[in-house]
Design a protein around this motif. Sequence first.
Motif, PDB file in Angstrom:
ATOM      1  N   ALA A 168      39.275  24.209  -2.689  1.00 49.90           N
ATOM      2  CA  ALA A 168      39.000  25.643  -2.886  1.00 49.90           C
ATOM      3  C   ALA A 168      37.495  25.890  -2.906  1.00 49.90           C
ATOM      4  N   VAL A 169      36.753  24.994  -3.558  1.00 46.46           N
ATOM      5  CA  VAL A 169      35.294  25.115  -3.598  1.00 46.46           C
ATOM      6  C   VAL A 169      34.725  24.938  -2.192  1.00 46.46           C
ATOM      7  N   ARG A 170      35.204  23.941  -1.492  1.00 44.75           N
ATOM      8  CA  ARG A 170      34.709  23.686  -0.135  1.00 44.75           C
ATOM      9  C   ARG A 170      35.009  24.850   0.806  1.00 44.75           C
ATOM     10  N   GLU A 171      36.154  25.481   0.618  1.00 45.39           N
ATOM     11  CA  GLU A 171      36.494  26.641   1.451  1.00 45.39           C
ATOM     12  C   GLU A 171      35.504  27.778   1.224  1.00 45.39           C
ATOM     13  N   ASP A 172      35.105  27.973  -0.041  1.00 41.33           N
ATOM     14  CA  ASP A 172      34.099  28.998  -0.349  1.00 41.33           C
ATOM     15  C   ASP A 172      32.768  28.669   0.316  1.00 41.33           C
ATOM     16  N   LEU A 173      32.381  27.401   0.246  1.00 39.43           N
ATOM     17  CA  LEU A 173      31.113  26.973   0.839  1.00 39.43           C
ATOM     18  C   LEU A 173      31.134  27.161   2.358  1.00 39.43           C
ATOM     19  N   TYR A 174      32.258  26.833   2.959  1.00 37.39           N
ATOM     20  CA  TYR A 174      32.402  26.989   4.406  1.00 37.39           C
ATOM     21  C   TYR A 174      32.375  28.468   4.793  1.00 37.39           C
ATOM     22  N   GLU A 175      33.063  29.282   4.014  1.00 36.53           N
ATOM     23  CA  GLU A 175      33.106  30.713   4.296  1.00 36.53           C
ATOM     24  C   GLU A 175      31.716  31.334   4.196  1.00 36.53           C
ATOM     25  N   ALA A 176      30.925  30.851   3.243  1.00 36.88           N
ATOM     26  CA  ALA A 176      29.549  31.344   3.111  1.00 36.88           C
ATOM     27  C   ALA A 176      28.762  31.059   4.387  1.00 36.88           C
ATOM     28  N   GLN A 177      28.970  29.883   4.947  1.00 33.17           N
ATOM     29  CA  GLN A 177      28.298  29.536   6.204  1.00 33.17           C
ATOM     30  C   GLN A 177      28.750  30.464   7.324  1.00 33.17           C
ATOM     31  N   GLN A 178      30.042  30.747   7.387  1.00 32.71           N
ATOM     32  CA  GLN A 178      30.591  31.602   8.439  1.00 32.71           C
ATOM     33  C   GLN A 178      30.063  33.035   8.330  1.00 32.71           C
ATOM     34  N   LEU A 179      29.822  33.478   7.096  1.00 31.10           N
ATOM     35  CA  LEU A 179      29.328  34.837   6.875  1.00 31.10           C
ATOM     36  C   LEU A 179      27.813  34.930   7.003  1.00 31.10           C
ATOM     37  N   GLY A 180      27.168  33.772   7.095  1.00 29.76           N
ATOM     38  CA  GLY A 180      25.720  33.767   7.221  1.00 29.76           C
ATOM     39  C   GLY A 180      24.984  33.963   5.911  1.00 29.76           C
ATOM     40  N   VAL A 181      25.622  33.560   4.817  1.00 30.91           N
ATOM     41  CA  VAL A 181      24.971  33.670   3.506  1.00 30.91           C
ATOM     42  C   VAL A 181      23.834  32.656   3.435  1.00 30.91           C
ATOM     43  N   ARG A 182      22.620  33.156   3.212  1.00 35.27           N
ATOM     44  CA  ARG A 182      21.459  32.272   3.176  1.00 35.27           C
ATOM     45  C   ARG A 182      20.819  32.219   1.798  1.00 35.27           C
ATOM     46  N   GLY A 183      21.311  33.020   0.895  1.00 35.66           N
ATOM     47  CA  GLY A 183      20.781  33.015  -0.466  1.00 35.66           C
ATOM     48  C   GLY A 183      21.742  33.734  -1.390  1.00 35.66           C
ATOM     49  N   VAL A 184      21.671  33.413  -2.663  1.00 37.05           N
ATOM     50  CA  VAL A 184      22.558  34.025  -3.650  1.00 37.05           C
ATOM     51  C   VAL A 184      21.743  34.625  -4.793  1.00 37.05           C
ATOM     52  N   PRO A 185      22.327  35.636  -5.482  1.00 37.28           N
ATOM     53  CA  PRO A 185      23.705  36.115  -5.339  1.00 37.28           C
ATOM     54  C   PRO A 185      23.899  36.911  -4.054  1.00 37.28           C
ATOM     55  N   PHE A 186      25.118  36.887  -3.561  1.00 34.66           N
ATOM     56  CA  PHE A 186      25.463  37.615  -2.346  1.00 34.66           C
ATOM     57  C   PHE A 186      26.767  38.365  -2.602  1.00 34.66           C
ATOM     58  N   PHE A 187      26.662  39.674  -2.775  1.00 32.63           N
ATOM     59  CA  PHE A 187      27.807  40.523  -3.101  1.00 32.63           C
ATOM     60  C   PHE A 187      28.377  41.150  -1.834  1.00 32.63           C
ATOM     61  N   VAL A 188      29.676  41.026  -1.642  1.00 26.82           N
ATOM     62  CA  VAL A 188      30.338  41.612  -0.477  1.00 26.82           C
ATOM     63  C   VAL A 188      31.350  42.645  -0.961  1.00 26.82           C
ATOM     64  N   TYR A 189      31.164  43.887  -0.509  1.00 31.88           N
ATOM     65  CA  TYR A 189      32.013  45.004  -0.924  1.00 31.88           C
ATOM     66  C   TYR A 189      33.053  45.304   0.155  1.00 31.88           C
ATOM     67  N   ASN A 190      34.300  45.006  -0.151  1.00 37.12           N
ATOM     68  CA  ASN A 190      35.408  45.343   0.747  1.00 37.12           C
ATOM     69  C   ASN A 190      35.193  44.805   2.159  1.00 37.12           C
ATOM     70  N   ARG A 191      34.459  43.720   2.273  1.00 39.39           N
ATOM     71  CA  ARG A 191      34.147  43.088   3.567  1.00 39.39           C
ATOM     72  C   ARG A 191      33.496  44.052   4.570  1.00 39.39           C
ATOM     73  N   LYS A 192      32.796  45.082   4.016  1.00 42.04           N
ATOM     74  CA  LYS A 192      32.102  46.035   4.876  1.00 42.04           C
ATOM     75  C   LYS A 192      30.608  46.100   4.585  1.00 42.04           C
ATOM     76  N   TYR A 193      30.253  45.936   3.329  1.00 45.04           N
ATOM     77  CA  TYR A 193      28.852  46.039   2.919  1.00 45.04           C
ATOM     78  C   TYR A 193      28.485  44.812   2.088  1.00 45.04           C
ATOM     79  N   ALA A 194      27.214  44.447   2.149  1.00 44.70           N
ATOM     80  CA  ALA A 194      26.773  43.283   1.382  1.00 44.70           C
ATOM     81  C   ALA A 194      25.419  43.557   0.733  1.00 44.70           C
TER      82      ALA A 194
END
Length: 238
Positions: A168-194
């Motif tokens: 489950a942790v690895r899936e989150d880490l992978y998803e962050a890569q797919q979304l292009g998360v380059r720094g945290v915190p990274f808030f995603v609202y309804n998968r439309k805004y970040a």
Amino acid sequence: MEKKMKIEVWSDVMCPFCYIGKRRYEASLADLPFADQIELEWKSYQLNPTLETNLDITTYDYLAENKGMSVAQAKAMTAQVAEMAKTVGLDYDFDKAVVANSFRAHEFSHFAKTFGKQDEAEELLFKAYFTEGKNVDDIGVLQELAAALGLDTAGLAKALEAGQYRDAVREDLYEAQQLGVRGVPFFVYNRKYAISGAQDVDVFKQTMEKAFTEWRKENPASPFEVIEGPSCGPGGCE
């Protein structure tokens, strides 16, 4: 049960701005009439996946080596962050902070999530790391946090030892890569805004209002206040 708008936040327990961002996010909800219609989900992110837990060095030593600065510069930098934390009511003590890999802490977060206690778990993890100087890579420490939440400490130890939540942790880490998360915190609202970073409360609030307005149009509220009870439907009775 009425559907809620989801907000996901990628975060790492060793990220000082993530704790500050959590407080500012919470403040943005304070005056909003639809706060109870928001579902928050924490996602795992690691600033340094290869970091080895080391109780023999200080955070200043770690930062100096990892960021190529002097210990004095590391102390000055963390002092500035600690001052920022105070503006949202947080008390950081970098003198006591333990250099620890955060993967196991993320596993604990997922464990707590299965019992509806993830947000409370994240709060305790941040406090343990930044204020109390606890080793969040230690199973005993995580059991203490679980006990504070009324969770099964033996069950947690068993889950951690078996690696029940590693995927489950690895899936989150992978998803962050797919979304292009380059720094945290990274808030995603309804998968439309970040929102990236610990932005001002007004930024969180404006984004929340915009995202929720659009989400509500797509998901109209029920005209009734429904009190749930035993009932039957096309799929059977429950």
